[in-house]
Design a protein around this motif. Sequence first.
Motif, PDB file in Angstrom:
ATOM      1  N   ALA A  44       1.659   7.975  10.497  1.00  0.00           N
ATOM      2  CA  ALA A  44       0.779   9.139  10.631  1.00  0.00           C
ATOM      3  C   ALA A  44      -0.084   9.290   9.374  1.00  0.00           C
ATOM      4  CB  ALA A  44       1.594  10.403  10.876  1.00  0.00           C
ATOM      5  N   TYR A  45       0.545   9.120   8.216  1.00  0.00           N
ATOM      6  CA  TYR A  45      -0.221   9.202   6.964  1.00  0.00           C
ATOM      7  C   TYR A  45      -1.358   8.193   6.966  1.00  0.00           C
ATOM      8  CZ  TYR A  45      -1.578   8.274   2.175  1.00  0.00           C
ATOM      9  OH  TYR A  45      -2.333   8.067   1.038  1.00  0.00           O
ATOM     10  N   LYS A  49      -5.159  10.003   7.042  1.00  0.00           N
ATOM     11  CA  LYS A  49      -5.994   9.989   5.833  1.00  0.00           C
ATOM     12  C   LYS A  49      -7.423   9.534   6.123  1.00  0.00           C
ATOM     13  CE  LYS A  49      -4.817   5.337   4.112  1.00  0.00           C
ATOM     14  NZ  LYS A  49      -4.194   4.591   2.983  1.00  0.00           N
ATOM     15  N   HIS A  50      -7.632   8.959   7.305  1.00  0.00           N
ATOM     16  CA  HIS A  50      -8.979   8.531   7.696  1.00  0.00           C
ATOM     17  C   HIS A  50      -9.712   9.568   8.535  1.00  0.00           C
ATOM     18  CE1 HIS A  50      -8.688   4.411   6.180  1.00  0.00           C
ATOM     19  NE2 HIS A  50      -7.431   4.427   6.596  1.00  0.00           N
ATOM     20  N   GLN A  84      -3.275  14.745   5.114  1.00  0.00           N
ATOM     21  CA  GLN A  84      -2.452  13.585   4.775  1.00  0.00           C
ATOM     22  C   GLN A  84      -1.454  13.916   3.666  1.00  0.00           C
ATOM     23  OE1 GLN A  84      -5.640  13.904   4.114  1.00  0.00           O
ATOM     24  NE2 GLN A  84      -6.161  13.098   2.076  1.00  0.00           N
ATOM     25  N   GLU A  85      -1.806  14.881   2.822  1.00  0.00           N
ATOM     26  CA  GLU A  85      -0.880  15.291   1.762  1.00  0.00           C
ATOM     27  C   GLU A  85       0.286  16.087   2.346  1.00  0.00           C
ATOM     28  OE1 GLU A  85      -0.963  14.264  -1.358  1.00  0.00           O
ATOM     29  OE2 GLU A  85      -2.779  13.095  -0.929  1.00  0.00           O
ATOM     30  N   SER A 104       1.586   1.998   0.405  1.00  0.00           N
ATOM     31  CA  SER A 104       1.998   0.960   1.355  1.00  0.00           C
ATOM     32  C   SER A 104       0.852   0.591   2.286  1.00  0.00           C
ATOM     33  CB  SER A 104       3.194   1.451   2.177  1.00  0.00           C
ATOM     34  OG  SER A 104       2.813   2.530   3.023  1.00  0.00           O
ATOM     35  N   ARG A 105       1.070  -0.466   3.054  1.00  0.00           N
ATOM     36  CA  ARG A 105       0.097  -0.885   4.070  1.00  0.00           C
ATOM     37  C   ARG A 105       0.510  -0.332   5.426  1.00  0.00           C
ATOM     38  NH1 ARG A 105      -3.379  -5.117   2.842  1.00  0.00           N
ATOM     39  NH2 ARG A 105      -2.974  -6.211   0.873  1.00  0.00           N
ATOM     40  N   PRO A 106      -0.461   0.040   6.261  1.00  0.00           N
ATOM     41  CA  PRO A 106      -0.100   0.457   7.622  1.00  0.00           C
ATOM     42  C   PRO A 106       0.382  -0.742   8.419  1.00  0.00           C
ATOM     43  CG  PRO A 106      -2.478   0.247   7.419  1.00  0.00           C
ATOM     44  CD  PRO A 106      -1.909   0.072   6.030  1.00  0.00           C
TER      45      PRO A 106
END
Length: 223
Positions: A44-45, A49-50, A84-85, A104-106
């Motif tokens: 979800a983060y 965030k986009h 996102q926070e 991290s990477r999605p």
Amino acid sequence: MNFYDQLQDATSSQRATLFSAPIIDRALKGEVSLDQYVAFLTQAYHHVKHTVPLLMATGNRLSEDKEWLRNAVAEYIEEELGHQEWILNDIAACGADKESVRNSRPNMATELMVSYAYDSVQRINPLCFFGMVHVLEGTSISIADSAADNIRESLGLPKKAFSYLYSHGSLDQEHVEFFKMLMNKIDDPAEQAQIIYSAKVFYTLYGNIFRSLTGVPPLTLTD
């Protein structure tokens, strides 16, 4: 029939397919592990965030005759800033390392949904973004509160570990009503068809994010 209702009807099959993801059924039954809940928040983060950058891209690409919609996009931006926070704070409340998640990477399913969102706005039509809004907000309204309640009870987590889910559940109903109003102003058949198609794609891509959490094979879009 107004356009929002047409959108609902036209995407009912894809919506049902998304809700058939095993992890959703487990969440609604409170059968999700802590690792799975954190994994959900992590993905979800990586797409939330986009949201604001995508809204900015959408507003920038709208034509002058859609100034009324650009104003609505500005309202969306104000509402979505910093969400996102919230997710990272939920992750920390679960006892996980939020900075590790931030860096991290999605996973591939999340990467593909975000990539399609940017690509469709820039290459096809900025109205494609509203297919994504329909999918994400509609899904949250339907299941977020129940999932949060049941996961919270089964895992014994504090309420502060669910700020993202609770804020996007029934309390988010005003957003859905706002979205309905916007969609019912779209009267061009070609634009309506584009939003419907993008919603179908986003139902499939978002569903694959849920499927990735339990190793279920991804699905492809069906009409």
